[in-house]
Design a protein around this motif. Structure first.
Motif, PDB file in Angstrom:
ATOM      1  N   GLY A  79      -7.541 -25.669   4.179  1.00  0.00           N
ATOM      2  CA  GLY A  79      -8.154 -24.595   3.399  1.00  0.00           C
ATOM      3  C   GLY A  79      -7.334 -24.249   2.170  1.00  0.00           C
ATOM      4  O   GLY A  79      -7.879 -23.990   1.089  1.00  0.00           O
ATOM      5  N   ALA A  80      -5.999 -24.247   2.314  1.00  0.00           N
ATOM      6  CA  ALA A  80      -5.130 -23.954   1.179  1.00  0.00           C
ATOM      7  C   ALA A  80      -5.253 -25.027   0.102  1.00  0.00           C
ATOM      8  O   ALA A  80      -5.234 -24.736  -1.096  1.00  0.00           O
ATOM      9  N   ALA A  81      -5.383 -26.281   0.528  1.00  0.00           N
ATOM     10  CA  ALA A  81      -5.536 -27.383  -0.432  1.00  0.00           C
ATOM     11  C   ALA A  81      -6.824 -27.213  -1.234  1.00  0.00           C
ATOM     12  O   ALA A  81      -6.834 -27.400  -2.457  1.00  0.00           O
ATOM     13  N   LYS A  82      -7.896 -26.849  -0.581  1.00  0.00           N
ATOM     14  CA  LYS A  82      -9.171 -26.676  -1.271  1.00  0.00           C
ATOM     15  C   LYS A  82      -9.104 -25.516  -2.268  1.00  0.00           C
ATOM     16  O   LYS A  82      -9.688 -25.587  -3.352  1.00  0.00           O
ATOM     17  N   ALA A  83      -8.381 -24.461  -1.896  1.00  0.00           N
ATOM     18  CA  ALA A  83      -8.232 -23.325  -2.811  1.00  0.00           C
ATOM     19  C   ALA A  83      -7.509 -23.765  -4.082  1.00  0.00           C
ATOM     20  O   ALA A  83      -7.901 -23.394  -5.198  1.00  0.00           O
ATOM     21  N   ASN A  84      -6.440 -24.564  -3.937  1.00  0.00           N
ATOM     22  CA  ASN A  84      -5.723 -25.061  -5.104  1.00  0.00           C
ATOM     23  C   ASN A  84      -6.586 -25.983  -5.947  1.00  0.00           C
ATOM     24  O   ASN A  84      -6.584 -25.914  -7.181  1.00  0.00           O
ATOM     25  N   LEU A  85      -7.324 -26.859  -5.301  1.00  0.00           N
ATOM     26  CA  LEU A  85      -8.141 -27.823  -6.036  1.00  0.00           C
ATOM     27  C   LEU A  85      -9.279 -27.146  -6.792  1.00  0.00           C
ATOM     28  O   LEU A  85      -9.707 -27.642  -7.840  1.00  0.00           O
ATOM     29  N   ARG A  86      -9.770 -26.034  -6.288  1.00  0.00           N
ATOM     30  CA  ARG A  86     -10.798 -25.296  -7.039  1.00  0.00           C
ATOM     31  C   ARG A  86     -10.227 -24.803  -8.362  1.00  0.00           C
ATOM     32  O   ARG A  86     -10.894 -24.856  -9.404  1.00  0.00           O
ATOM     33  N   GLU A  87      -8.986 -24.316  -8.330  1.00  0.00           N
ATOM     34  CA  GLU A  87      -8.336 -23.884  -9.580  1.00  0.00           C
ATOM     35  C   GLU A  87      -8.066 -25.074 -10.488  1.00  0.00           C
ATOM     36  O   GLU A  87      -8.246 -24.991 -11.703  1.00  0.00           O
TER      37      GLU A  87
END
Length: 237
Positions: free
Chosen positions: A143-151
């Protein structure tokens, strides 16, 4: 004819059974979590879209701005182009004609070190660490990886760099066999690329490449810092 008292007696067990069923159903909702709960809090990204844009915008500006008659570029590996920086980072120092003693001259205060460009991918060796994490021994994004990739996706879709192309690099540490690490780095780099595409990044702007354990970030090959996915700006020709 059945007495009235007997009829009442027959109805009572049925009523008790319905009452027990109702209570059991209510209890199962409470214990089993069937009552709707509040949604889980969204993961906070480690960096912002603005930081991504600034990083690649300044690289793009440097790569296009002439320094004297030519751009300050060096086609080759980091060790070949800037041996002193490689030595400071704990890496090996390349020996060249200009650097026969392995020492070399440092860049002057007024002349920044040249941008290092990979001769194969044409990517500028000033990586942006995507800070993506995966489930153990898998290519499933956390989930943390997806949050970063959205940015990250928002950042590289900024109008000022919307036409730029990027290399997505997968790297591992040295734990495990070389072939396993190579395959794992491929799967992870592909997972990042595919997720960015779902976020609206054009597929033809992204090139995926995997290095396995062959390009450690730090000298200790088993250091967790070597497990990473990085993005690099492709030099405009």
């Amino acid at each position: 004819m059945t007495p009235i008292n007997d009829l009442i007696g027959l109805r009572m067990p049925a009523q008790n059974t319905l009452r027990r069923l109702f209570l059991a159903t209510a209890l199962s909702f409470a214990i089993g979590g069937l009552v709707p709960s509040a949604p889980a809090a969204a993961q906070d990204p480690t960096y912002s879209a603005d930081e991504v844009t600034r990083h690649f915008k300044q690289l793009k500006t440097r790569s296009l701005k002439p320094t004297g008659a030519t751009r300050a570029l060096c086609i080759g590996t980091r060790d070949e182009c800037n041996p002193n920086a490689a030595q400071a980072d704990g890496g090996q120092v390349a020996v060249t004609k200009e650097n026969a003693d392995g020492q070399g001259e440092t860049a002057t205060a007024n002349a920044p070190a040249p941008l290092v460009v990979d001769p194969e991918t044409k990517a500028i060796d000033d990586a942006f660490n995507l800070l993506v994490s995966f489930e153990y021994a898998s290519a499933r994004l956390s989930g943390a990886a997806k949050a970063n990739l959205r940015e990250f996706a928002k950042g590289i879709n900024d109008p000022e760099i919307a036409g730029a192309k990027f290399v997505i690099e997968g790297h591992t540490d040295g734990i495990g066999s070389e072939s396993y690490n190579q395959r794992l780095s491929e799967d992870r780099a592909q997972a990042v690329t595919q997720f960015l595409v779902t976020l609206g990044v054009s597929r033809n702007r992204l090139k995926t490449i995997a290095y396995g354990e062959s390009r450690p970030k730090v000298a200790d090959i088993n250091d967790p810092a070597n497990r990473r996915v990085e993005s690099k700006l492709v030099l405009e020709q």
